[in-house]
Design an enzyme around this catalytic site. Structure first.
Site, PDB file in Angstrom:
ATOM      1  N   LEU A   1     -58.510  18.438 -73.876  1.00 26.46           N
ATOM      2  CA  LEU A   1     -59.499  17.729 -73.086  1.00 26.46           C
ATOM      3  C   LEU A   1     -58.842  16.463 -72.550  1.00 26.46           C
ATOM      4  O   LEU A   1     -57.969  15.887 -73.193  1.00 26.46           O
ATOM      5  CB  LEU A   1     -60.710  17.343 -73.945  1.00 26.46           C
ATOM      6  N   ASP A   2     -59.268  16.029 -71.379  1.00 27.14           N
ATOM      7  CA  ASP A   2     -58.762  14.774 -70.839  1.00 27.14           C
ATOM      8  C   ASP A   2     -59.118  13.625 -71.788  1.00 27.14           C
ATOM      9  O   ASP A   2     -60.074  13.704 -72.566  1.00 27.14           O
ATOM     10  CB  ASP A   2     -59.376  14.495 -69.464  1.00 27.14           C
TER      11      ASP A   2
END
Length: 322
Positions: A137-138
């Protein structure tokens, strides 16, 4: 780190005719083919007492011996960092990542990452690629991630992701009022002028995002987005492409839009939300060891919930005023 381990097996007759590296990959799914090939080339694999070549064709019935000393695949260090673990067994771990936490160490972020935390939580993960992390995930996206804890689980989860057999749903608060759900099928690649950004570009990698409306507000919409593909920044790029960028997105969000008649408290909430309002809320997969269908859900973090509450209250006032 444990001591060296010796695998001593007979190659099944049904694998006759395959290259040795292919046969071993079929026999030992807990090890990647690239790792097996490296062991052959380094002389750690013996076939009937001799050191073979990776492309050696097997006849079936040969005895293969492999010295499988565990080895660290990372130079990163374990750190005492709290993890919000939602599920764990000997094969997999599911965690809920907070916003602001980088997943993989990189230039400028060598420590304080999810990977550093995992190496402390389960030191054996050092022997797996990326400490068992199979998708990311960012930094400023929150939510659910699955981590492999064994070589077999790693191979199977990577394959399941490649085959789109892992379900991932996100909650995304976007600017503008959408009337209905839909699907974005638009290829994503590097931005032609800004190489740090991604964009919808011809010749990019195929990318498909499905979205449906979760809740409507004045000037904003909460979407539930599911992914068929997992391109870098996919939801953020696709929503921007629709001209409904994610609220707070510092890269793809554009100018802040305040809803009509927004009060001071809502204006402060929107102006102060300095990350993309994106949360991985649901994860579905078949357990890599048992095959059992499993799913997990995680509520939005506090900052997103506060923002949603503010928009909900504003929408209720606007409705009463009509």
């Amino acid at each position: 780190m444990s001591e060296k381990h010796l695998v001593d097996r007979l190659i099944p007759d049904e694998l006759a005719g395959l290259r040795l590296d292919q046969a071993l990959a079929a026999m030992l799914p807990e090890y990647s083919r690239s790792r097996l090939k490296g062991w052959i080339e380094s002389g750690r694999i013996h076939l009937n007492g001799i050191i073979p070549k990776p492309r050696h064709k097997v006849d079936g019935g040969e005895r293969v011996k492999i010295e499988t000393a565990p080895e660290s695949l990372t130079e990163d260090k374990p750190e005492v960092i709290a993890l919000d673990v939602r599920y764990e067994d000997e094969h997999v771990l599911v965690l809920n990542k907070p916003p602001g936490r980088v997943v993989h160490p990189a230039a400028g972020n060598r420590d304080g990452t999810v990977l550093n935390a995992l190496l402390h939580h389960a030191p054996q993960l050092a022997a797996l690629p990326r400490a068992g992390i199979v998708h990311r995930l960012d930094k400023d996206t929150s939510g659910l991630m699955v981590v492999a804890k064994t070589p077999v689980a790693h191979v199977k989860l990577v394959a399941a992701l490649a085959e789109h057999a892992v379900g991932r749903e996100y909650l995304a608060l976007v600017q503008g009022e959408l009337i209905a759900g839909g699907c974005v099928e638009a290829p994503i690649g590097r931005h032609p002028k800004d190489r740090k950004r991604m964009a919808v570009v011809s010749g990019g990698k195929p990318a498909v995002s499905h979205y449906r409306i979760e809740e409507r507000f004045v000037g904003h919409t909460l979407l539930r987005v599911s992914l068929e593909t997992g391109r870098t920044h996919q939801i953020r790029v696709h929503m921007s492409h629709l001209r409904h960028p994610i609220v707070g997105d510092p890269v793809y969000g554009g100018r802040l839009r305040l809803p009509p008649a927004a009060g001071a408290s809502l204006t402060e909430l929107l102006r102060g939300f300095n990350r993309q309002a994106l949360h991985a809320t649901r994860l579905d997969l078949n357990h890599p060891a048992t095959g059992e269908a499993m799913f997990w859900e995680a509520a939005m973090p506090d900052d997103m919930q506060m923002l949603i509450s503010g928009l909900r209250a504003h929408a209720a006032k606007a409705h009463e005023a009509k």
